[in-house]
Design an enzyme around this catalytic site. Structure first.
Site, PDB file in Angstrom:
ATOM      1  N   HIS A  43      50.392   6.156 -19.985  1.00  0.00           N
ATOM      2  CA  HIS A  43      51.576   7.009 -19.938  1.00  0.00           C
ATOM      3  C   HIS A  43      52.581   6.677 -21.033  1.00  0.00           C
ATOM      4  O   HIS A  43      53.568   7.383 -21.207  1.00  0.00           O
ATOM      5  CB  HIS A  43      52.248   6.893 -18.574  1.00  0.00           C
ATOM      6  CG  HIS A  43      51.403   7.425 -17.447  1.00  0.00           C
ATOM      7  ND1 HIS A  43      50.918   8.702 -17.431  1.00  0.00           N
ATOM      8  CD2 HIS A  43      50.947   6.830 -16.313  1.00  0.00           C
ATOM      9  CE1 HIS A  43      50.208   8.891 -16.328  1.00  0.00           C
ATOM     10  NE2 HIS A  43      50.203   7.766 -15.638  1.00  0.00           N
ATOM     11  N   GLU A 144      45.175   3.438  -6.691  1.00  0.00           N
ATOM     12  CA  GLU A 144      46.268   4.413  -6.760  1.00  0.00           C
ATOM     13  C   GLU A 144      46.134   5.562  -5.776  1.00  0.00           C
ATOM     14  O   GLU A 144      46.846   6.562  -5.897  1.00  0.00           O
ATOM     15  CB  GLU A 144      46.371   4.967  -8.190  1.00  0.00           C
ATOM     16  CG  GLU A 144      46.523   3.876  -9.250  1.00  0.00           C
ATOM     17  CD  GLU A 144      46.924   4.418 -10.603  1.00  0.00           C
ATOM     18  OE1 GLU A 144      48.089   4.861 -10.737  1.00  0.00           O
ATOM     19  OE2 GLU A 144      46.087   4.410 -11.522  1.00  0.00           O
ATOM     20  N   ASP A 170      51.624   6.796  -7.870  1.00  0.00           N
ATOM     21  CA  ASP A 170      50.553   7.706  -7.472  1.00  0.00           C
ATOM     22  C   ASP A 170      50.230   7.571  -5.989  1.00  0.00           C
ATOM     23  O   ASP A 170      49.936   8.562  -5.319  1.00  0.00           O
ATOM     24  CB  ASP A 170      49.303   7.455  -8.312  1.00  0.00           C
ATOM     25  CG  ASP A 170      49.375   8.159  -9.661  1.00  0.00           C
ATOM     26  OD1 ASP A 170      49.823   9.311  -9.700  1.00  0.00           O
ATOM     27  OD2 ASP A 170      48.991   7.555 -10.668  1.00  0.00           O
TER      28      ASP A 170
END
Length: 266
Positions: A43, A144, A170
């Site tokens: 990310h 996640e 998540d």
């Protein structure tokens, strides 16, 4: 053996910095404050060259480096390890099959099928780097989803998996919890405990996040040994806002007489 791995083997808790911006200079300056740097190329904004230069900056600063690759993809995993990081974090591992693929990509035989020939590793450490790489370079799989939490112990039991890492955002989203709610011990305790217990039962490490005292204490209580406790994004935003606010209190209400056109030296 790398410095990070040896400290972990000695049972020491390691505090980490999350790096999302492609700026090795930041790591040269503040990396020494931390035990390891989480280089987030999933990310964050780093490409391969940024990852390579940030790993080099970590070495200059004397801190460890863990690279989160964008996805479960053998090429990205191998490239990050070949660059000389202390380990890779593979996100969104939901099944045993995916965890086995991560092992295949990250570990040399007999555990996996990682390709030999890392240019930088050979240049720095010689052709025998592969003899210890399976131990020295960590494979961290990120848990996640609720489905992954349910099989966390089976994932941790796989030879070649060195650590489990919680993916709190998540997990919260997949449990229907809005990102408007901060990560808190009450929201995350159950998942964190199950992941840490699974890792401990299999003799593996647990990686967590704790950006405030309450979350750091929860990580310690549950046995997390690697705790990410800061980030370049937060430091930049918070320090900038504080400095701007302080300066504005000084200049508030002050006006300066503007120079009249034509009175300058040109």
């Amino acid at each position: 053996m790398t410095g990070l791995r040896s400290r972990l083997d000695a049972g020491k808790v390691q505090l980490g910095l999350c790096a999302m911006y492609p700026s090795p200079g930041i790591i040269e300056r503040i990396g020494r404050d931390w035990d390891f740097v989480w280089i987030d190329s999933q990310h964050g904004q780093q490409d391969y060259r940024d990852i390579l230069e940030t790993i080099r900056a970590c070495e200059i600063a004397g801190t460890g480096s863990l690279v989160r690759v964008p996805w479960l993809e053998a090429g990205a995993i191998g490239k990050a390890l070949d660059a000389g990081c202390d380990g890779v974090i593979v996100p969104c591992i939901d099944t045993i099959e995916e965890a086995k693929l991560a092992v295949d990509a990250a570990k040399f035989p007999p555990y996996g099928r990682r390709s030999y020939g890392a240019r930088r590793q050979i240049d720095l450490h010689g052709r025998t780097y592969a003899d210890t790489a399976n131990h020295d370079q960590l494979l961290v799989v990120q848990i996640e989803s609720p489905a992954a939490v349910d099989i966390a112990e089976e994932i941790a039991a796989l030879p070649g998996v060195d650590a489990l890492m919680i993916g709190p955002d998540d997990l919260l989203l997949r449990r229907g919890i809005s990102m408007s709610q901060p990560r808190s011990p009450d929201l995350l305790r159950s998942d964190m405990e199950r992941i840490a217990t699974a890792a401990r039962n299999q003799g593996k490490l647990a990686v967590g996040l704790g950006f405030d005292t309450a979350m750091i204490n929860l990580n310690l209580e549950l046995g997390y040994q690697l705790i990410i406790s800061g980030g370049d994004v937060g430091f930049l935003a918070t320090s900038s806002a504080a400095a701007s606010a302080q300066a504005r209190t000084v200049v508030e209400g002050v006006t300066v007489t503007a120079a009249k056109p034509g009175n300058g030296p040109y």
